[in-house]
Design a protein around this motif. Structure first.
Motif, PDB file in Angstrom:
ATOM      1  N   MET A 104       0.839  -1.212   0.000  1.00 35.90           N
ATOM      2  CA  MET A 104       0.000   0.000   0.000  1.00 35.90           C
ATOM      3  C   MET A 104       0.868   1.253   0.000  1.00 35.90           C
ATOM      4  SD  MET A 104      -3.381  -0.845   2.338  1.00 35.90           S
ATOM      5  CE  MET A 104      -2.536  -1.482   3.790  1.00 35.90           C
ATOM      6  N   GLU A 105       1.925   1.254   0.815  1.00 42.72           N
ATOM      7  CA  GLU A 105       2.834   2.415   0.869  1.00 42.72           C
ATOM      8  C   GLU A 105       3.476   2.666  -0.505  1.00 42.72           C
ATOM      9  OE1 GLU A 105       3.570   4.517   3.254  1.00 42.72           O
ATOM     10  OE2 GLU A 105       3.048   3.605   5.175  1.00 42.72           O
ATOM     11  N   LYS A 106       3.813   1.599  -1.206  1.00 42.18           N
ATOM     12  CA  LYS A 106       4.507   1.712  -2.494  1.00 42.18           C
ATOM     13  C   LYS A 106       3.590   2.201  -3.615  1.00 42.18           C
ATOM     14  CE  LYS A 106       7.273  -0.946  -5.810  1.00 42.18           C
ATOM     15  NZ  LYS A 106       7.899  -2.258  -6.111  1.00 42.18           N
ATOM     16  N   TYR A 107       2.348   1.711  -3.656  1.00 42.79           N
ATOM     17  CA  TYR A 107       1.490   1.953  -4.819  1.00 42.79           C
ATOM     18  C   TYR A 107       0.467   3.075  -4.627  1.00 42.79           C
ATOM     19  CZ  TYR A 107       3.461  -2.118  -7.115  1.00 42.79           C
ATOM     20  OH  TYR A 107       4.332  -2.993  -7.727  1.00 42.79           O
ATOM     21  N   ALA A 108       0.249   3.531  -3.406  1.00 42.43           N
ATOM     22  CA  ALA A 108      -0.716   4.617  -3.182  1.00 42.43           C
ATOM     23  C   ALA A 108      -0.095   5.959  -3.564  1.00 42.43           C
ATOM     24  CB  ALA A 108      -1.148   4.632  -1.726  1.00 42.43           C
ATOM     25  N   LYS A 109      -0.934   6.896  -3.984  1.00 39.99           N
ATOM     26  CA  LYS A 109      -0.467   8.245  -4.321  1.00 39.99           C
ATOM     27  C   LYS A 109       0.024   8.965  -3.067  1.00 39.99           C
ATOM     28  CE  LYS A 109      -3.995   8.827  -7.920  1.00 39.99           C
ATOM     29  NZ  LYS A 109      -5.259   9.528  -8.237  1.00 39.99           N
TER      30      LYS A 109
END
Length: 450
Positions: A104-109
């Protein structure tokens, strides 16, 4: 204004549970799922909006909750996280946390708050009250307004909130869930390989064996895919398995070598490590064993008496006479018909609790009986004595025409729930009345159709 909540995978399991719960709390809820027919049924059942497009659901939500199986969580996060709008909240509710948190940290804006979450309960739980919910946000997201809102909401709903880093969560869950499931599934598989007749073995069981068999049965009766994912996707599990297997092999070798002192040493060292928790475990298991045995003892005392039986799943209540107890089943008799209930799936009520249930769920009927007493008799004393035996009131006291001189007529109203019960109560009432100097004048059963 309350935020709009999108639940990816909200048509089943815990995702559907949260959809229902949050909708009932006044939130606008969107659910997504692959099965369109199931989704439309959930839409109608819960009053939420359904879409089979995960990206569309993610784009519309102010809060986006990933509630899909563990084995597809990472893929679904990669699919939807880039489409969660800035300023929104992204969560997941799987039982592992390192992989979802990093993904989530990697792919969220930038600007999207990420709060990985693990509700420690299943979809049969009635509410958040007293339930444990684990939050594993980064230090940055812990300072956000979204975190404060989530934390406060959970606390207001009565949940116990624990905040820990994702890696610590996975190590603890590797023990609490992973090791527990691994050990008991292994025990179940061992009994299967030994071709043990479980029902037969229970005839010779100690209370602890009964508890063990019950726990094994509970675990192996769950969703095997979920349990497989808990074992296979938690990065801490491998080390835990290896340690467990090493200890099993070590103890096996000690037994083969008949090394009694080595065996005793292992038990003593484990007990020392447990400290006060060893005694607590003994007390806790004693209480569980006592609860199981005392329930059967109490039921045996109720044979031949009226009870109420409530199904713990449907909450449907049945009234009748407890006829017999056979293994895990009780037989209830009512109007000549018999029903069997699994003792482990029902709550049983008698005495005052039974009367409260009858008043709540059954139509109350009554019979009026007029009795002649000498004029100087204190009817309040008589009523007080009778109230210990009957559900009874005085509805009329009369002196005058058609009443024998020196006497008064007292009309008692006795309550019950069917014709036979009232007839039995009438006979007992008259027997008592005659012994205290009363004479029957007349009786009339009211409002009886059965």
């Amino acid at each position: 204004m309350k935020p709009k909540i999108s639940i990816i995978g909200g048509t089943d399991g815990l995702g559907k549970w949260f959809a229902r719960y949050l909708k009932n709390k006044g939130f606008d809820v969107i659910v997504s799922g692959r099965d369109i027919e199931k989704g439309k049924n959930v839409e109608k059942e819960l009053g939420v909006k359904f879409t089979n497009n995960n990206i569309k659901a993610a784009q519309e939500g102010d809060v986006v909750i990933i509630a899909v199986p563990i084995n597809v969580t990472e893929r679904v996060i990669k699919e939807v996280a880039p489409h969660v709008k800035e300023g929104s909240l992204l969560m997941d509710i799987t039982s592992i946390k390192e992989i979802p948190a990093k993904t989530m940290e990697k792919y969220a804006k930038k600007g999207v708050v990420v709060i990985p979450t693990h509700p420690m309960f299943g979809p049969s739980t009635p509410s958040l009250l007293r339930q444990v919910v684990i939050l594993t946000p980064s230090e940055e997201h812990k300072k956000s307004e979204w975190f404060k809102k989530v934390y406060n909401f959970l606390k207001e709903e009565g949940a116990k909130v624990i905040i820990i880093p994702p890696d610590k969560h996975d190590r603890i869950m590797g023990i609490v869930q992973g090791l527990t499931h691994y050990a008991f599934i292994s025990l179940g598989a061992t009994l299967k390989e030994l071709n043990v007749d479980i029902k037969e073995s229970r005839k010779f069981a100690s209370p602890i064996y009964e508890l063990m068999i019950s726990i094994i049965g509970r675990i192996i009766g769950q969703n095997p895919y979920l349990y497989a994912d808990i074992q296979m996707f938690n990065p801490k599990i491998s080390e835990i398995h290896e340690t467990f297997i090493d200890q099993c092999q070590k103890i096996s070798e000690i037994v083969k070598n008949k090394d009694r002192e080595a065996f005793v040493k292992i038990m003593k060292e484990a007990s020392k490590h447990f400290g006060s928790e060893a005694k607590r475990g003994a007390y806790y298991s004693d209480k569980a064993v006592f609860a199981l045995t005392s329930e059967i003892e109490n039921l045996n005392k109720l044979i031949g008496k009226e009870i109420a039986v409530k199904n713990i799943n449907s909450n449907k209540i049945h009234f009748g006479i407890l006829k017999s107890i056979d293994d895990d089943y009780l037989t209830l008799e009512k109007n000549g018909n018999e029903q069997k209930f699994n003792i482990l799936r029902v709550d049983v009520f008698s005495g005052e609790e039974l009367e409260k249930l009858k008043r709540k769920h059954l139509k109350r009927k009554h019979i009026d009986i007029s009795i002649l007493f000498k004029r100087d008799v204190d009817e309040n004393i008589i009523l007080k004595l009778l109230k210990d035996l009957f559900d009874i009131d005085i509805v009329d006291i009369y002196e005058g025409k058609n009443i024998e001189k020196g006497y008064k007529s007292i009309t008692f109203r006795i309550y019950g729930y069917n014709k036979k019960e009232l007839k039995d109560k009438e006979e007992e009432f008259l027997r008592i009345i005659k012994n205290i100097g009363g004479k029957e004048r007349f009786s009339k059963i009211k409002k009886l159709k059965n």
